[in-house]
Motif scaffolding. Structure first.
Motif, short mmCIF file in Angstrom:
data_model
loop_
_atom_site.label_atom_id
_atom_site.label_comp_id
_atom_site.label_asym_id
_atom_site.label_seq_id
_atom_site.Cartn_x
_atom_site.Cartn_y
_atom_site.Cartn_z
N CYS A 1 0.84 -1.20 0.00
CA CYS A 1 0.00 0.00 0.00
C CYS A 1 0.87 1.25 0.00
O CYS A 1 1.69 1.44 0.91
CB CYS A 1 -0.89 0.01 1.24
SG CYS A 1 -1.69 1.60 1.57
N TRP A 2 0.71 2.08 -1.02
CA TRP A 2 1.36 3.40 -1.01
C TRP A 2 0.30 4.44 -0.66
O TRP A 2 -0.82 4.40 -1.16
CB TRP A 2 1.96 3.74 -2.36
CG TRP A 2 2.56 5.11 -2.33
CD1 TRP A 2 1.99 6.27 -2.79
CD2 TRP A 2 3.80 5.48 -1.73
NE1 TRP A 2 2.82 7.33 -2.53
CE2 TRP A 2 3.93 6.87 -1.87
CE3 TRP A 2 4.80 4.77 -1.08
CZ2 TRP A 2 5.05 7.56 -1.39
CZ3 TRP A 2 5.91 5.46 -0.60
CH2 TRP A 2 6.02 6.84 -0.77
N ASP A 3 0.68 5.37 0.18
CA ASP A 3 -0.18 6.48 0.56
C ASP A 3 0.67 7.74 0.40
O ASP A 3 1.77 7.82 0.97
CB ASP A 3 -0.63 6.30 2.02
CG ASP A 3 -1.64 7.32 2.48
OD1 ASP A 3 -1.52 8.50 2.11
OD2 ASP A 3 -2.55 6.94 3.24
N ASP A 4 0.22 8.70 -0.37
CA ASP A 4 1.00 9.93 -0.60
C ASP A 4 1.32 10.66 0.70
O ASP A 4 2.25 11.45 0.74
CB ASP A 4 0.28 10.86 -1.57
CG ASP A 4 0.30 10.34 -3.00
OD1 ASP A 4 1.22 9.56 -3.34
OD2 ASP A 4 -0.60 10.71 -3.78
N ARG A 5 0.59 10.37 1.74
CA ARG A 5 0.87 11.01 3.02
C ARG A 5 2.18 10.51 3.64
O ARG A 5 2.77 11.19 4.47
CB ARG A 5 -0.30 10.82 3.99
CG ARG A 5 -1.52 11.64 3.51
CD ARG A 5 -2.71 11.40 4.37
NE ARG A 5 -3.15 10.01 4.21
CZ ARG A 5 -4.12 9.45 4.93
NH1 ARG A 5 -4.72 10.12 5.87
NH2 ARG A 5 -4.46 8.21 4.71
N TYR A 6 2.68 9.34 3.21
CA TYR A 6 4.01 8.92 3.67
C TYR A 6 5.02 10.01 3.28
O TYR A 6 5.83 10.44 4.10
CB TYR A 6 4.48 7.60 3.04
CG TYR A 6 3.60 6.39 3.22
CD1 TYR A 6 2.63 6.30 4.21
CD2 TYR A 6 3.76 5.30 2.37
CE1 TYR A 6 1.86 5.16 4.35
CE2 TYR A 6 2.99 4.16 2.51
CZ TYR A 6 2.03 4.10 3.49
OH TYR A 6 1.27 2.97 3.63
N ALA A 7 4.95 10.45 2.04
CA ALA A 7 5.87 11.48 1.56
C ALA A 7 5.64 12.80 2.29
O ALA A 7 6.61 13.48 2.67
CB ALA A 7 5.70 11.68 0.05
N ALA A 8 4.42 13.16 2.51
CA ALA A 8 4.13 14.42 3.20
C ALA A 8 4.67 14.41 4.63
O ALA A 8 5.28 15.38 5.08
CB ALA A 8 2.62 14.68 3.21
N HIS A 9 4.50 13.31 5.33
CA HIS A 9 4.93 13.23 6.73
C HIS A 9 6.44 13.01 6.88
O HIS A 9 7.02 13.38 7.90
CB HIS A 9 4.17 12.14 7.47
CG HIS A 9 2.74 12.47 7.70
ND1 HIS A 9 2.32 13.53 8.48
CD2 HIS A 9 1.61 11.90 7.22
CE1 HIS A 9 1.01 13.60 8.49
NE2 HIS A 9 0.54 12.61 7.73
N PHE A 10 7.07 12.41 5.89
CA PHE A 10 8.49 12.08 5.98
C PHE A 10 9.38 13.01 5.15
O PHE A 10 10.58 12.81 5.09
CB PHE A 10 8.73 10.64 5.55
CG PHE A 10 8.16 9.59 6.48
CD1 PHE A 10 7.82 9.88 7.80
CD2 PHE A 10 7.97 8.29 6.03
CE1 PHE A 10 7.31 8.90 8.65
CE2 PHE A 10 7.47 7.30 6.88
CZ PHE A 10 7.14 7.61 8.19
N LYS A 11 8.82 14.04 4.54
CA LYS A 11 9.60 14.90 3.63
C LYS A 11 10.79 15.57 4.29
O LYS A 11 11.79 15.85 3.62
CB LYS A 11 8.71 15.92 2.94
CG LYS A 11 8.12 16.99 3.84
CD LYS A 11 7.25 17.94 3.03
CE LYS A 11 6.43 18.90 3.80
NZ LYS A 11 6.84 19.39 5.05
N ASP A 12 10.74 15.85 5.56
CA ASP A 12 11.85 16.49 6.26
C ASP A 12 12.74 15.50 7.01
O ASP A 12 13.60 15.92 7.79
CB ASP A 12 11.33 17.55 7.23
CG ASP A 12 10.65 18.69 6.49
OD1 ASP A 12 11.12 19.04 5.38
OD2 ASP A 12 9.65 19.23 7.00
#
Length: 167
Positions: free
Chosen positions: A13-24
């Motif tokens: 499962c990919w969720d674009d929120r992974y990128a949003a929450h881990f971007k920093d």
């Protein structure tokens, strides 16, 4: 100082929120049951360092890429990253000895789909299970963790809730 994003049990499962929450984040750690190798590739597009272990549902490219256990040091922590590890008082077979032999003070695992952050005062370590980030399983809430490690101190541990699952 390192900002760490931690997730487990994505089960493809990919969720674009992974990128949003881990971007920093400086590093992302995946505790197994990745599912599809594309999950790892997409995480690599977010953070400079991605560490991942394979879980009991993983096969093929994930198993070729990801070891069963990773032991490494970062910011004054000796870290054990695995999928099936248990937790303080109920470690999986062989884990306690590995923790002792390697002077581990941060253990991170997945598998149970149960979010759990707890100390092991006997071994002097912090145990983290980020719960499950994917939809497969019996968990009611999908979760991630962000954590700051700095010179032997863990701080700013955040639990990120991705939403309820209808069962």
């Amino acid at each position: 100082m390192k900002r760490i994003g931690i997730l487990s049990d994505t089960h493809s499962c990919w969720d674009d929120r992974y990128a949003a929450h881990f971007k920093d984040c400086d590093e992302i750690w995946h505790c197994g049951d990745v599912g599809d190798i594309d999950i790892i590739k997409r995480l690599e597009g977010i953070a400079p360092v991605v560490r991942a272990v394979r879980g009991n549902i993983d096969h093929g490219d994930v198993c070729r890429r990801c070891p069963e256990v990773e032991i490494f040091s970062v910011e004054g922590f000796n870290v054990l990253l695995t999928h099936i590890g248990g937790y303080p008082g109920k470690y999986a077979p062989g884990i306690k000895q590995t923790l002792i032999e390697n002077h581990i003070n941060l253990m991170v695992c997945g598998h149970s789909h149960i979010l759990k952050v707890m100390p092991d005062p006997q071994l002097g370590l912090l145990h983290i299970n980020p719960g499950a980030a994917g939809y497969h399983g019996w968990q009611r809430e999908r979760t991630l963790i962000r954590l700051v490690l700095d010179s032997g101190e863990a701080s700013t541990l955040e639990v990120i809730e991705l939403g309820k699952i209808k069962i």
